[in-house]
Design a protein around this motif. Sequence first.
Motif, mmCIF file in Angstrom:
data_model
loop_
_atom_site.group_PDB
_atom_site.id
_atom_site.type_symbol
_atom_site.label_atom_id
_atom_site.label_comp_id
_atom_site.label_asym_id
_atom_site.label_seq_id
_atom_site.Cartn_x
_atom_site.Cartn_y
_atom_site.Cartn_z
ATOM 1 N N PHE A 86 0.867 -1.171 0.000
ATOM 2 C CA PHE A 86 0.000 0.000 0.000
ATOM 3 C C PHE A 86 0.908 1.227 0.000
ATOM 4 O O PHE A 86 2.068 1.147 0.420
ATOM 5 N N CYS A 108 2.919 1.903 3.142
ATOM 6 C CA CYS A 108 3.830 0.840 3.617
ATOM 7 C C CYS A 108 5.167 0.848 2.871
ATOM 8 O O CYS A 108 6.084 0.138 3.260
ATOM 9 N N CYS A 133 2.637 -4.933 7.403
ATOM 10 C CA CYS A 133 1.913 -3.707 7.072
ATOM 11 C C CYS A 133 0.869 -3.987 5.988
ATOM 12 O O CYS A 133 -0.272 -3.528 6.080
ATOM 13 N N GLU A 189 -3.145 -3.535 6.572
ATOM 14 C CA GLU A 189 -3.862 -2.569 5.730
ATOM 15 C C GLU A 189 -5.020 -3.225 4.983
ATOM 16 O O GLU A 189 -6.123 -2.669 4.938
ATOM 17 N N GLN A 222 -7.797 -4.135 7.494
ATOM 18 C CA GLN A 222 -8.530 -2.949 7.944
ATOM 19 C C GLN A 222 -9.467 -2.431 6.854
ATOM 20 O O GLN A 222 -10.590 -2.026 7.143
ATOM 21 N N HIS A 223 -9.006 -2.440 5.628
ATOM 22 C CA HIS A 223 -9.838 -1.944 4.533
ATOM 23 C C HIS A 223 -11.083 -2.819 4.355
ATOM 24 O O HIS A 223 -12.195 -2.309 4.229
#
Length: 157
Positions: free
Chosen positions: A48, A51, A63, A67, A70-71
């Motif tokens: 991402f 990161c 990371c 990410e 979480q998304h």
Amino acid sequence: MFKKLFIVLFYSLLVVSCTYFENKWERESIQVIDTVVDFNTVDAFPLFPNCKDIPSREKQKICFQIEIAQHIYASLKEYQLNATEIVNDTILVKLKVNVLGRTSLSEILISDKTKEQLPEFDSILKVSLQNLPTLKPAIKRDMPVTTEFTLPIILKN
């Protein structure tokens, strides 16, 4: 006499010259070529944008995992998933990040019971993956490569 000497000289030169070329060809053909490629690992994971400044390869992987989790969690949280029975299941989502950094859904491994309880889950997941930002693709031998990985999603209500 000259004829015999000439024949002996000619044959000796012929034998020496053939041996000379044979050794030369043999030396040129021996090369060490590194052709063993491990297709199960990459040199750098897909990243991402936030990161990419992390120096450690292992921390970049963590990371990336955080990410994407979480998304997807944030996207699923926007929808009301209503089930008539208790759902306690792990869904395996196979994702693919291509050489351009675009993420796509390869496969969803979901039990029949969970699919029956949450029939709209796969379409919600597809929409959440479409909203992912463009990633930096995985790198193998200094070239971008397509990678596929499995993300487990645990559902509990």
